[in-house]
Design a protein around this motif. Structure first.
Motif, short mmCIF file in Angstrom:
data_model
loop_
_atom_site.label_atom_id
_atom_site.label_comp_id
_atom_site.label_asym_id
_atom_site.label_seq_id
_atom_site.Cartn_x
_atom_site.Cartn_y
_atom_site.Cartn_z
N ARG A 95 69.00 38.23 23.00
CA ARG A 95 69.88 39.14 23.95
C ARG A 95 71.43 38.79 23.55
O ARG A 95 72.20 39.46 23.80
N LYS A 96 71.67 37.49 23.51
CA LYS A 96 73.10 37.09 23.27
C LYS A 96 73.80 37.62 21.89
O LYS A 96 74.78 37.93 21.84
N ALA A 97 72.89 37.49 20.98
CA ALA A 97 73.24 37.87 19.52
C ALA A 97 73.19 39.43 19.47
O ALA A 97 74.16 39.91 18.62
N TYR A 98 72.39 40.24 20.10
CA TYR A 98 72.14 41.57 20.17
C TYR A 98 72.23 42.09 21.59
O TYR A 98 71.38 42.41 22.13
N PRO A 99 73.43 42.15 22.06
CA PRO A 99 73.77 42.67 23.40
C PRO A 99 72.95 44.07 23.73
O PRO A 99 72.80 44.44 25.11
N ASP A 100 72.85 44.75 22.67
CA ASP A 100 72.22 46.06 22.95
C ASP A 100 70.74 46.21 22.98
O ASP A 100 70.05 47.16 23.33
N THR A 101 70.39 44.85 22.98
CA THR A 101 68.83 44.63 23.21
C THR A 101 68.42 45.25 24.51
O THR A 101 68.70 44.72 25.68
N ILE A 102 67.29 45.94 24.78
CA ILE A 102 66.67 46.39 26.02
C ILE A 102 65.38 45.90 26.23
O ILE A 102 65.23 45.17 27.24
N VAL A 103 64.52 45.86 25.21
CA VAL A 103 63.16 45.37 25.21
C VAL A 103 62.74 44.48 23.87
O VAL A 103 63.26 44.59 22.88
N LYS A 112 56.23 42.55 18.25
CA LYS A 112 56.88 43.63 17.85
C LYS A 112 58.17 43.79 17.40
O LYS A 112 58.66 44.43 16.34
N GLY A 113 58.94 42.95 18.05
CA GLY A 113 60.35 42.77 17.93
C GLY A 113 61.27 43.16 19.02
O GLY A 113 60.75 43.27 20.12
N ALA A 114 62.44 43.46 18.65
CA ALA A 114 63.50 43.91 19.74
C ALA A 114 63.77 45.20 19.63
O ALA A 114 63.90 45.90 18.12
N PHE A 115 64.22 45.80 20.60
CA PHE A 115 64.65 47.43 20.45
C PHE A 115 65.58 47.67 21.25
O PHE A 115 65.95 47.15 22.45
N LYS A 116 66.31 48.70 20.98
CA LYS A 116 67.63 49.21 21.79
C LYS A 116 66.90 50.11 22.87
O LYS A 116 65.62 50.62 22.79
N ALA A 117 67.70 50.84 23.85
CA ALA A 117 67.32 51.72 24.79
C ALA A 117 66.72 53.02 24.25
O ALA A 117 65.75 53.75 24.69
N ASP A 118 67.00 53.42 22.91
CA ASP A 118 66.32 54.62 22.20
C ASP A 118 65.08 54.45 21.37
O ASP A 118 64.55 55.41 20.77
N GLY A 119 64.84 53.06 21.73
CA GLY A 119 63.49 52.89 20.89
C GLY A 119 63.77 52.33 19.50
O GLY A 119 62.52 52.13 18.76
#
Length: 66
Positions: free
Chosen positions: A9-17, A22-29
């Motif tokens: 979350r610190k490295a990728y502030p646009d991470t939502i999930v 499975k990994g990390a995802f943005k709000a749009d999936g």
């Protein structure tokens, strides 16, 4: 596999999930391509920030206000 959620979350502030399998995802999936060196740098920053807060708290206990 267990991911470092806080560092991601610190490295990728646009991470939502963040899903450990499975990994990390943005709000749009959209899946975020995680780069371990970026996560490691974020973890180092978080550890440094935490150490600074702890140091200040330890100093307050060791040297109370007059």
């Amino acid at each position: 596999m267990s991911l470092d959620h806080e560092a991601i979350r610190k490295a990728y502030p646009d991470t939502i999930v963040i899903d450990d399998s499975k990994g990390a995802f943005k709000a749009d999936g959209t899946k975020i391509t995680l780069v371990q060196s970026a996560i490691d740098t974020a973890r180092t920053t978080l550890n440094t920030e935490a150490a600074a807060v702890k140091y200040k708290e330890d100093r307050k206990v060791a040297y109370p206000s007059i």
